[in-house]
Write a protein that holds these residues in place. Sequence first.
Motif, PDB file in Angstrom:
ATOM      1  N   ALA A 335       0.829  -1.213   0.000  1.00  0.00           N
ATOM      2  CA  ALA A 335       0.000   0.000   0.000  1.00  0.00           C
ATOM      3  C   ALA A 335       0.863   1.262   0.000  1.00  0.00           C
ATOM      4  O   ALA A 335       0.502   2.275  -0.620  1.00  0.00           O
ATOM      5  CB  ALA A 335      -0.932  -0.014   1.209  1.00  0.00           C
ATOM      6  N   ALA A 336       2.009   1.204   0.683  1.00  0.00           N
ATOM      7  CA  ALA A 336       2.885   2.379   0.757  1.00  0.00           C
ATOM      8  C   ALA A 336       3.570   2.675  -0.571  1.00  0.00           C
ATOM      9  O   ALA A 336       4.108   3.764  -0.758  1.00  0.00           O
ATOM     10  CB  ALA A 336       3.935   2.176   1.847  1.00  0.00           C
ATOM     11  N   ALA A 337       3.553   1.723  -1.497  1.00  0.00           N
ATOM     12  CA  ALA A 337       4.216   1.928  -2.795  1.00  0.00           C
ATOM     13  C   ALA A 337       3.305   2.601  -3.810  1.00  0.00           C
ATOM     14  O   ALA A 337       3.783   3.055  -4.860  1.00  0.00           O
ATOM     15  CB  ALA A 337       4.691   0.585  -3.346  1.00  0.00           C
ATOM     16  N   LEU A 361       2.309  -0.682 -10.723  1.00  0.00           N
ATOM     17  CA  LEU A 361       1.223  -0.075  -9.948  1.00  0.00           C
ATOM     18  C   LEU A 361      -0.042  -0.907 -10.069  1.00  0.00           C
ATOM     19  O   LEU A 361      -0.736  -1.144  -9.063  1.00  0.00           O
ATOM     20  CB  LEU A 361       0.976   1.354 -10.455  1.00  0.00           C
ATOM     21  CG  LEU A 361      -0.243   2.070  -9.856  1.00  0.00           C
ATOM     22  CD1 LEU A 361      -0.089   2.250  -8.357  1.00  0.00           C
ATOM     23  CD2 LEU A 361      -0.466   3.416 -10.540  1.00  0.00           C
ATOM     24  N   ALA A 362      -0.355  -1.364 -11.270  1.00  0.00           N
ATOM     25  CA  ALA A 362      -1.552  -2.194 -11.466  1.00  0.00           C
ATOM     26  C   ALA A 362      -1.465  -3.487 -10.659  1.00  0.00           C
ATOM     27  O   ALA A 362      -2.443  -3.918 -10.043  1.00  0.00           O
ATOM     28  CB  ALA A 362      -1.720  -2.503 -12.949  1.00  0.00           C
ATOM     29  N   GLN A 363      -0.280  -4.098 -10.644  1.00  0.00           N
ATOM     30  CA  GLN A 363      -0.110  -5.333  -9.859  1.00  0.00           C
ATOM     31  C   GLN A 363      -0.294  -5.063  -8.368  1.00  0.00           C
ATOM     32  O   GLN A 363      -0.908  -5.863  -7.656  1.00  0.00           O
ATOM     33  CB  GLN A 363       1.269  -5.927 -10.124  1.00  0.00           C
ATOM     34  CG  GLN A 363       1.425  -6.538 -11.506  1.00  0.00           C
ATOM     35  CD  GLN A 363       2.799  -7.129 -11.717  1.00  0.00           C
ATOM     36  OE1 GLN A 363       3.814  -6.445 -11.554  1.00  0.00           O
ATOM     37  NE2 GLN A 363       2.864  -8.392 -12.095  1.00  0.00           N
ATOM     38  N   GLN A 367      -3.085  -6.654  -5.906  1.00  0.00           N
ATOM     39  CA  GLN A 367      -2.778  -7.388  -4.673  1.00  0.00           C
ATOM     40  C   GLN A 367      -3.499  -6.803  -3.460  1.00  0.00           C
ATOM     41  O   GLN A 367      -3.735  -7.509  -2.487  1.00  0.00           O
ATOM     42  CB  GLN A 367      -1.264  -7.401  -4.443  1.00  0.00           C
ATOM     43  CG  GLN A 367      -0.520  -8.276  -5.432  1.00  0.00           C
ATOM     44  CD  GLN A 367       0.975  -8.186  -5.290  1.00  0.00           C
ATOM     45  OE1 GLN A 367       1.470  -7.407  -4.476  1.00  0.00           O
ATOM     46  NE2 GLN A 367       1.710  -8.951  -6.078  1.00  0.00           N
ATOM     47  N   THR A 368      -3.796  -5.511  -3.520  1.00  0.00           N
ATOM     48  CA  THR A 368      -4.536  -4.876  -2.419  1.00  0.00           C
ATOM     49  C   THR A 368      -6.047  -4.884  -2.680  1.00  0.00           C
ATOM     50  O   THR A 368      -6.787  -4.126  -2.051  1.00  0.00           O
ATOM     51  CB  THR A 368      -4.038  -3.440  -2.214  1.00  0.00           C
ATOM     52  OG1 THR A 368      -4.106  -2.727  -3.452  1.00  0.00           O
ATOM     53  CG2 THR A 368      -2.604  -3.433  -1.707  1.00  0.00           C
ATOM     54  N   ASN A 369      -6.482  -5.754  -3.649  1.00  0.00           N
ATOM     55  CA  ASN A 369      -7.913  -5.962  -3.955  1.00  0.00           C
ATOM     56  C   ASN A 369      -8.617  -4.716  -4.474  1.00  0.00           C
ATOM     57  O   ASN A 369      -9.835  -4.576  -4.345  1.00  0.00           O
ATOM     58  CB  ASN A 369      -8.647  -6.495  -2.718  1.00  0.00           C
ATOM     59  CG  ASN A 369      -8.091  -7.812  -2.238  1.00  0.00           C
ATOM     60  OD1 ASN A 369      -7.686  -8.650  -3.052  1.00  0.00           O
ATOM     61  ND2 ASN A 369      -8.037  -8.015  -0.935  1.00  0.00           N
TER      62      ASN A 369
END
Length: 1002
Positions: A335-337, A361-363, A367-369
């Motif tokens: 999330a911090a990225a 960014l899309a990946q 991953q963060t749904n």
Amino acid sequence: MQHLRQYFLGLMAMFLLAGCVTQKKRDESSKLGKLYHDITSKYNRNFNANVLIDETMASLDATYQEDYSKTLPLYPHVDKENPAQVAEPMDQAIEKASVAIAIHRPSHWTDDNYLIIARAQFIKEDFESAEATLRYLTKHYDPKNLAKASSRSRNMNEKLNEREKAEEKKVLQRERTFKIKERKKSVRQNRNQKKKASKARKDRIRQRKAEIKEREKAAKSRSKSRETKTSAPTRQEVAKPKTEAKKNKKGRKPFDENPELPKIKGDPNNYFLKHKPAFQDAQLLLAKTLIERDRFGEADQILRILENNANTFDEIKQELHVVQAHGALSREQDAAAIAPLKAAIEQAKDRQKKAHYAFVLAQVLEQTNQYQEAALAYDQVIKLKPAYQKNFNASLRKLQMQWNTDQLADKDFEKTIKRLIRDDKNEEYRDQLYFALAVKDLKRGNRKEAIANLAESVRSSAGNKVQKAESYYTIATLFFQDENFTDAKYYFDSTLTVMPQHDSRYEDVQTYAKNLEQIAVNLEQIELQDSLIRISNMSDKERKELAAKIKKRLAAQEEAAARAAQPNTDSRTTAISQITRQGGVGANVTNFFAYDDKQVKKGFKEFERKWGNIQLEDDWRRSNRTSFDSDNEEADGTDGEGTDYNVIAPISKTEIEEIFKGVPGSPTELAAANAKIEESLFLLGGLFRSELENEAKSVETLEQLLQRFPETEHALDAYYMLYVSYVDLGNQDRATFYANKINELHPDSEYAKYINDPEYLRNVLTKEEKIAQYYEKAHQLYDGGAYQEAFRHLRDAGNHLQSKHALQSKFSLLSAMCIGRIRGREPYVNALKDLIAKYPDTEEEKRAKEIIRLLGIRFTDTGDGIEEINPDSYFSLDANDKLHIILVALKNASDGKAQNEARIAISNYNKKYHRLDQLKVATIVLDDGNGKKVPLFVIRRFNTREKAIKYYDGVQKNISEFMDDPNSFEIFASSQPNYRKIVQLKSIDLYRTYFVQEYLSN
């Protein structure tokens, strides 16, 4: 033209003179000298070093394969499997930059050369050295500090110039006054001489000589007094000889703590038409280096300083956010990225970089749904038009995100994927497309279709090992979940063949494959024996029909194999290509279509699109041609071309016997088959519980054992395992049932005592726990070097152990190791031999045999042929023995030619991978006096043991580049004292065992 040439040569001579005479005053280079150093440093060594780095990065890019199943790295070349592959060009770059620093230190490009050194060390993954270089650079080449130092230097030079002028003026004034006085005195003396003209000539001559002597004496005394009063040196005194200056300049080291720094004029933040310092680039690279060393706090502090600095260069600001995102991903803080990645995308100028950041960014969003935002990010990647592979993956992931958010129906999703599969340009990506269909099937609960699509994914693989490993792993996991343990084991084995060892799941896959090994063996044994028994119970007619079907199937398989061996369309294309290539240089150029690969392939594709991939045969257009494909067998017993295996073919009795030669016929053979099934069922009952912790499957297998073999010899053990398993499953009724069975049939057994007396079991368990604690405590003492105390601890614990206790062999091995440390070699060997005799077929027995083998003892089961070798009596390793060398022993190289070739190979390897280590290779021959001569190459030297082991590991990773034949040599690391012992013993055999124990085992 001649005048122009002369002018040019004169200008070059001026430049050379300026480069040689670099000292102006007070160790300062002239302006022309600085210009020479700047131009030479930038366009010679600095340029060449940068070219080496750029070419290395390009070669890494060419071999790098992106793994789209994981988050793409922002810096893909940081974590290389074999960093030594880039050692040679990076060492060359470091060497060029170091020479440039030593020769052209006054240059404004010196800081850039330090940056090149740090970049090369970073690419080599020598992060410790890279950090040291960058710390030095940021300490000495901060532009603000350089500007202040330059200002102080200029002020000091101005003051020194004013003082020198004043002193020089005073000296001139004193000289003028002295001359005036002398002139007046001379006039006076002349007047006196005229008055005394009457005196004798001799008196006048004598008087004149005396006066001359007096004047000379006075002049000398005045000259000395003037020299002592003048403290300021003249310009000639300030200037140093050229040779001395040159010597001092060349004598400086690149990392001198008091370097000669370049002079900066004007505002340090204004670099219009001026050289930009490498300070900010160094800060950014230092932050990246600290991230790789897991020092995230220090890296964040540097990045914040750069971010808050209003004078940070634009290109640094662009890269700054990428490094911030890299740090967040390295800490697994996805999330911090997100925020720094968005900023990096916005500021990036290069379209390919922008697309890469957008994909990452899309990946991260996926991953963060955050599927909708991920779909938008993937769409942004597509709009940036990256390379086809990235574009394809972005399109595929976008479809998946739309399907996850119900923006795309199942039917439309599947239709789109299948359309992509049919597209020829996606041929190498079909494995990913089939995998996407499998993921969809799994989420909808269609496991059968998912496994079929995963199998297609594996079959369609065109070299993408990452996807192949993912497909294998998913199939294995599905089979495991379905309790199809045999297929799961084989798919886990297949996964290990393509999954890289640095994959986080690799160890789990290894564990599954190992734990399922015996389970699969026993399941296959049961299936085989059941099939054989079933065939043995068939009538003669049924056997004959089955044998005929088997015969026909085998014949079809042989024909299919023969057909597969025929040249297909691809092989025809290859053959034509080879014919074209064989034309050679002298071949005539032709426009015949069959000699053009592209035209041939295009024709084949058009043919296949219309007619399909048909068999090469006569009358291929006829619909009633006779051919079949055994790979397309239908469920009704026919294959895709109509071959019916249910049709009974003629078969002889001999053929039937040959087919069924392993089928049990006699009662004894049937009993043996049933005994194998019985044993396998019992073993499986325990394996399901111990290896997989699957109590339900253990219960099912053991109850099947009792049902099929009520009189089994394993009944008591099976009853107790069923009792324990049902207790663990919470089924008290069934647990009570088997407890009663044990009490009724085996009332005096240990199991009955465990069940009926909880205290008895608790005492036994407590005793077991104590024994285990004894062992752990003894092991800790041994690891801590307290061998005597560990041995006493083991001896006390042995009084509580039964002779057949499960830990007895472990206690025995640890005791033997303590004996070896306390009493020496002979008792150690005897203790190990005693363990081997007492505890056969145990892991400890294998370990003991391995230790004895490493000790150099060859023995048979009878104990004959023991040959004692004790390396501990010869070799030792002290903590102060830091200096190490590498020894390379040739196995079969008695002739000088082989030795020379080996030495050249070692030297070439050192030049490639250890160019800057200044390693030297010497050769000696170890002659034991019995005709055994071993050429030994000595590579020296290494300042620490760690560096020597690093060299050893590098050879293991690049062994084919060290020597052509990996089996032709042995390599060891050794301290200096141990090397002298090897030379004294004239043999490497004793040291081999010691090296394994002291260096590799640890």
